[in-house]
Design a protein around this motif. Structure first.
Motif, short mmCIF file in Angstrom:
data_model
loop_
_atom_site.label_atom_id
_atom_site.label_comp_id
_atom_site.label_asym_id
_atom_site.label_seq_id
_atom_site.Cartn_x
_atom_site.Cartn_y
_atom_site.Cartn_z
N TRP A 11 0.81 -1.22 0.00
CA TRP A 11 0.00 0.00 0.00
C TRP A 11 0.84 1.27 0.00
CZ3 TRP A 11 -5.13 0.54 -0.78
CH2 TRP A 11 -5.87 -0.63 -0.81
N ASN A 12 2.13 1.14 -0.21
CA ASN A 12 3.04 2.28 -0.25
C ASN A 12 2.79 3.09 -1.53
OD1 ASN A 12 5.19 4.00 -0.18
ND2 ASN A 12 6.75 2.43 -0.07
N PRO A 13 2.63 4.41 -1.44
CA PRO A 13 2.40 5.21 -2.64
C PRO A 13 3.53 5.10 -3.67
CG PRO A 13 1.96 6.52 -0.69
CD PRO A 13 2.55 5.23 -0.22
N THR A 17 3.31 3.85 -7.67
CA THR A 17 3.79 4.69 -8.76
C THR A 17 4.80 3.96 -9.63
OG1 THR A 17 3.43 6.64 -7.38
CG2 THR A 17 4.83 6.92 -9.30
N MET A 43 -4.08 3.65 -8.49
CA MET A 43 -3.51 4.05 -7.20
C MET A 43 -2.42 5.11 -7.37
SD MET A 43 -5.33 2.71 -5.00
CE MET A 43 -4.43 3.17 -3.55
N ALA A 44 -1.71 5.09 -8.49
CA ALA A 44 -0.70 6.11 -8.75
C ALA A 44 -1.34 7.48 -8.94
CB ALA A 44 0.13 5.74 -9.96
N TRP A 47 -3.23 8.22 -4.87
CA TRP A 47 -2.35 8.55 -3.74
C TRP A 47 -1.95 10.02 -3.69
CZ3 TRP A 47 -2.21 6.54 0.67
CH2 TRP A 47 -2.27 5.17 0.87
N PRO A 48 -1.47 10.61 -4.79
CA PRO A 48 -1.11 12.04 -4.70
C PRO A 48 -2.30 12.93 -4.37
CG PRO A 48 -0.12 11.08 -6.64
CD PRO A 48 -1.05 10.05 -6.07
N ILE A 51 -2.98 12.52 -0.56
CA ILE A 51 -1.94 13.18 0.22
C ILE A 51 -2.10 14.70 0.13
CG2 ILE A 51 0.56 13.60 0.33
CD1 ILE A 51 0.87 10.62 -0.49
#
Length: 68
Positions: A11-13, A17, A43-44, A47-48, A51
């Motif tokens: 689940w790490n951004p 990416t 998800m790429a 996520w931004p 955040i």
């Protein structure tokens, strides 16, 4: 790798990416059976946005407190 660390890594951004970039360039090297691995491009993009919304909200609240 412990199970909890594997979940954090999936689940790490940055992982999303990198996986999206590899997929878009035609070299999908990171295979996984999780939802995040199957939807790396989505998800790429998500996520931004997440955040940015979180930290924008926090920064506006902090700025309003400084004004008093």
């Amino acid at each position: 790798m412990p199970g909890w660390l594997g979940a954090v890594a999936e689940w790490n951004p940055l992982s999303a990416t990198v996986a999206a970039a590899r997929e878009l360039f035609g070299n999908p090297g990171w295979g996984g059976d999780s939802w995040v691995a199957e939807h790396a491009v989505l998800m790429a993009l998500v996520w931004p946005a997440v955040i940015t919304v979180v930290f924008f909200t926090l920064s506006v609240r902090l700025y309003q407190r400084l004004d008093r």
